[in-house]
Design a protein around this motif. Structure first.
Motif, PDB file in Angstrom:
ATOM      1  N   GLN A 178      -3.255 -25.270  13.161  1.00 15.09           N
ATOM      2  CA  GLN A 178      -2.959 -26.488  13.922  1.00 15.09           C
ATOM      3  C   GLN A 178      -3.952 -26.657  15.063  1.00 15.09           C
ATOM      4  OE1 GLN A 178      -0.663 -27.673  11.417  1.00 15.09           O
ATOM      5  NE2 GLN A 178       0.061 -28.788  13.209  1.00 15.09           N
ATOM      6  N   LYS A 179      -4.268 -25.552  15.745  1.00 10.66           N
ATOM      7  CA  LYS A 179      -5.174 -25.645  16.885  1.00 10.66           C
ATOM      8  C   LYS A 179      -6.616 -25.856  16.440  1.00 10.66           C
ATOM      9  CE  LYS A 179      -2.216 -23.354  20.228  1.00 10.66           C
ATOM     10  NZ  LYS A 179      -2.112 -22.411  21.365  1.00 10.66           N
ATOM     11  N   CYS A 180      -6.987 -25.270  15.317  1.00  8.17           N
ATOM     12  CA  CYS A 180      -8.334 -25.533  14.778  1.00  8.17           C
ATOM     13  C   CYS A 180      -8.506 -27.016  14.456  1.00  8.17           C
ATOM     14  CB  CYS A 180      -8.572 -24.690  13.528  1.00  8.17           C
ATOM     15  SG  CYS A 180      -8.826 -22.927  13.830  1.00  8.17           S
ATOM     16  N   HIS A 181      -7.470 -27.608  13.889  1.00  6.21           N
ATOM     17  CA  HIS A 181      -7.530 -29.042  13.581  1.00  6.21           C
ATOM     18  C   HIS A 181      -7.631 -29.860  14.860  1.00  6.21           C
ATOM     19  CE1 HIS A 181      -6.936 -32.741  11.375  1.00  6.21           C
ATOM     20  NE2 HIS A 181      -5.922 -33.061  12.170  1.00  6.21           N
ATOM     21  N   ALA A 182      -6.870 -29.469  15.881  1.00  9.63           N
ATOM     22  CA  ALA A 182      -6.929 -30.193  17.153  1.00  9.63           C
ATOM     23  C   ALA A 182      -8.325 -30.104  17.763  1.00  9.63           C
ATOM     24  CB  ALA A 182      -5.884 -29.635  18.118  1.00  9.63           C
ATOM     25  N   GLU A 183      -8.958 -28.934  17.659  1.00  7.42           N
ATOM     26  CA  GLU A 183     -10.334 -28.785  18.157  1.00  7.42           C
ATOM     27  C   GLU A 183     -11.269 -29.791  17.493  1.00  7.42           C
ATOM     28  OE1 GLU A 183     -10.890 -24.053  19.229  1.00  7.42           O
ATOM     29  OE2 GLU A 183     -11.064 -24.705  17.148  1.00  7.42           O
ATOM     30  N   SER A 184     -11.085 -29.997  16.202  1.00 11.62           N
ATOM     31  CA  SER A 184     -11.977 -30.894  15.461  1.00 11.62           C
ATOM     32  C   SER A 184     -11.840 -32.343  15.912  1.00 11.62           C
ATOM     33  CB  SER A 184     -11.701 -30.790  13.955  1.00 11.62           C
ATOM     34  OG  SER A 184     -10.460 -31.394  13.616  1.00 11.62           O
ATOM     35  N   LEU A 185     -10.739 -32.669  16.578  1.00  5.45           N
ATOM     36  CA  LEU A 185     -10.486 -34.031  17.035  1.00  5.45           C
ATOM     37  C   LEU A 185     -10.963 -34.278  18.468  1.00  5.45           C
ATOM     38  CD1 LEU A 185      -6.848 -34.338  15.625  1.00  5.45           C
ATOM     39  CD2 LEU A 185      -8.914 -35.343  14.643  1.00  5.45           C
ATOM     40  N   CYS A 186     -11.429 -33.234  19.125  1.00 11.21           N
ATOM     41  CA  CYS A 186     -11.882 -33.362  20.510  1.00 11.21           C
ATOM     42  C   CYS A 186     -13.299 -33.932  20.552  1.00 11.21           C
ATOM     43  CB  CYS A 186     -11.855 -31.994  21.203  1.00 11.21           C
ATOM     44  SG  CYS A 186     -10.195 -31.314  21.424  1.00 11.21           S
ATOM     45  N   ARG A 187     -13.495 -34.934  21.371  1.00 15.84           N
ATOM     46  CA  ARG A 187     -14.827 -35.544  21.434  1.00 15.84           C
ATOM     47  C   ARG A 187     -15.749 -34.853  22.439  1.00 15.84           C
ATOM     48  NH1 ARG A 187     -11.736 -40.119  23.487  1.00 15.84           N
ATOM     49  NH2 ARG A 187     -11.851 -40.220  25.773  1.00 15.84           N
ATOM     50  N   HIS A 188     -15.180 -34.057  23.322  1.00 15.56           N
ATOM     51  CA  HIS A 188     -16.002 -33.309  24.281  1.00 15.56           C
ATOM     52  C   HIS A 188     -16.209 -31.882  23.795  1.00 15.56           C
ATOM     53  CE1 HIS A 188     -16.113 -36.447  27.297  1.00 15.56           C
ATOM     54  NE2 HIS A 188     -14.805 -36.581  27.214  1.00 15.56           N
ATOM     55  N   ASP A 189     -17.345 -31.303  24.182  1.00 17.25           N
ATOM     56  CA  ASP A 189     -17.611 -29.913  23.825  1.00 17.25           C
ATOM     57  C   ASP A 189     -16.784 -28.949  24.659  1.00 17.25           C
ATOM     58  OD1 ASP A 189     -19.439 -30.539  21.831  1.00 17.25           O
ATOM     59  OD2 ASP A 189     -21.138 -30.585  23.229  1.00 17.25           O
ATOM     60  N   TRP A 190     -16.444 -29.346  25.870  1.00 19.85           N
ATOM     61  CA  TRP A 190     -15.561 -28.534  26.701  1.00 19.85           C
ATOM     62  C   TRP A 190     -14.117 -28.874  26.357  1.00 19.85           C
ATOM     63  CZ3 TRP A 190     -16.466 -24.338  29.386  1.00 19.85           C
ATOM     64  CH2 TRP A 190     -17.761 -24.088  29.857  1.00 19.85           C
ATOM     65  N   MET A 191     -13.333 -27.834  26.047  1.00 22.79           N
ATOM     66  CA  MET A 191     -11.951 -28.045  25.615  1.00 22.79           C
ATOM     67  C   MET A 191     -11.016 -27.121  26.377  1.00 22.79           C
ATOM     68  SD  MET A 191     -12.596 -28.315  21.484  1.00 22.79           S
ATOM     69  CE  MET A 191     -13.634 -26.835  21.469  1.00 22.79           C
ATOM     70  N   LEU A 192      -9.838 -27.642  26.666  1.00 21.86           N
ATOM     71  CA  LEU A 192      -8.775 -26.866  27.304  1.00 21.86           C
ATOM     72  C   LEU A 192      -7.542 -26.961  26.431  1.00 21.86           C
ATOM     73  CD1 LEU A 192      -7.397 -25.328  29.692  1.00 21.86           C
ATOM     74  CD2 LEU A 192      -6.884 -27.590  30.669  1.00 21.86           C
ATOM     75  N   ASN A 193      -7.027 -25.818  26.013  1.00 22.36           N
ATOM     76  CA  ASN A 193      -5.804 -25.801  25.215  1.00 22.36           C
ATOM     77  C   ASN A 193      -4.600 -25.503  26.098  1.00 22.36           C
ATOM     78  OD1 ASN A 193      -4.001 -23.526  23.306  1.00 22.36           O
ATOM     79  ND2 ASN A 193      -4.061 -25.700  22.831  1.00 22.36           N
ATOM     80  N   LEU A 194      -3.548 -26.310  25.928  1.00 22.41           N
ATOM     81  CA  LEU A 194      -2.282 -26.095  26.611  1.00 22.41           C
ATOM     82  C   LEU A 194      -1.156 -26.165  25.605  1.00 22.41           C
ATOM     83  CD1 LEU A 194      -2.631 -28.397  29.761  1.00 22.41           C
ATOM     84  CD2 LEU A 194      -2.823 -25.902  29.734  1.00 22.41           C
TER      85      LEU A 194
END
Length: 267
Positions: A65-81
């Motif tokens: 689920q989190k890998c898929h969410a990463e793929s939807l992020c438009r920025h290279d910097w990501m914060l997971n909560l």
């Protein structure tokens, strides 16, 4: 106030009670991504109303689920909560200070501190989790594991430390805690790789006291009064229940082995 070029992503399912506080503390983020696995309450509507990019994905495990969410992020910097975690004002200020000069690709650990039901802040000297949650996609990402959702850094990568914490509200009430731990221990037992039968029997005996010491003393729930004692006791019982459920699974698998063969778990 300007937003920071960070994509914050969350995975959700039926989180209408706690999600509003999480989203309200993210007005500094340029993008919020929510991957929902089939909520039947108001989770999706709340996320959309807060301006999040909401996507549906059937549940396949924490890592996927989190890998898929990463793929939807438009920025290279990501914060997971998680949907029950709230960025503190102090952490927002620390992030804004960090981005006064855009940092080079890297990773940062965040302290995740639990807040008991009925409380508004963590117990004194709380010491719950300190994990990588803020990272650049060039240096790390979540691994595709159904149970263990952690960020794997590139070879030689090292995470720096952010000082301000995230407040974690994992429990709506104590009834919810018991129900949550029971369901999660079942999921762990079903998802984990089969273990040797003898090893499980030994762990069943020592799991409760060892886990209690870990939660009560090392993670400092001892400073949480009666709530801290009950939290540590219930968490330790849940770890023991996981082992019992894994033994139950091993016994069930053993009964399926054709006559004359030795069960793999007992070899």
């Amino acid at each position: 106030m300007t937003t920071l070029p960070i994509s914050v992503f969350l995975i959700t399912r039926n989180e209408e009670a706690r999600l509003p506080a999480t989203l309200a503390a993210l007005d500094w983020a340029d993008q919020i991504v929510v991957v929902d696995s089939g909520s039947t309450d108001g989770t999706v509507e709340i996320a959309r109303a807060a301006g999040a990019d909401v996507h549906h994905r059937d549940w396949t495990g924490y890592g996927p689920q989190k890998c898929h969410a990463e793929s939807l992020c438009r920025h290279d910097w990501m914060l997971n909560l998680d949907a029950d975690e709230v960025v503190t004002p102090a952490l927002e200020q620390e992030l804004r200070a960090l981005w006064q000069v855009p940092p080079a690709p890297g990773a940062w650990k965040l302290r995740i501190l639990n807040v008991y039901p009925g409380d508004t802040r963590p117990r004194p000297f709380a010491n719950d989790y300190n994990v990588v949650r803020l990272y650049h996609r060039d240096v790390g990402g979540y691994r595709d594991h159904p149970l263990f959702d952690r960020v794997d850094l590139a070879k030689g990568g090292k995470a720096e430390q952010l000082r301000a914490p995230v407040h974690h509200f994992p429990l709506i009430d104590w009834h919810h805690f018991i129900d949550k731990e029971n369901r999660y221990s079942s999921y762990q037992a079903e998802t984990a790789k089969p273990r040797r039968w003898i090893a499980l029997r030994l762990r069943l005996v020592i799991e409760m006291p060892v886990a209690f010491v870990k939660f009560y003393f090392l993670r400092r729930h001892i400073t949480g009064g009666w709530k801290g004692f009950f939290f540590a006791l219930t968490a330790a019982f849940a770890r023991t229940a996981r082992i019992a459920k894994m033994l139950e699974r091993a016994d069930a698998n053993a009964r399926k082995v054709p006559q004359g063969q030795v069960p793999a778990a007992k070899k």
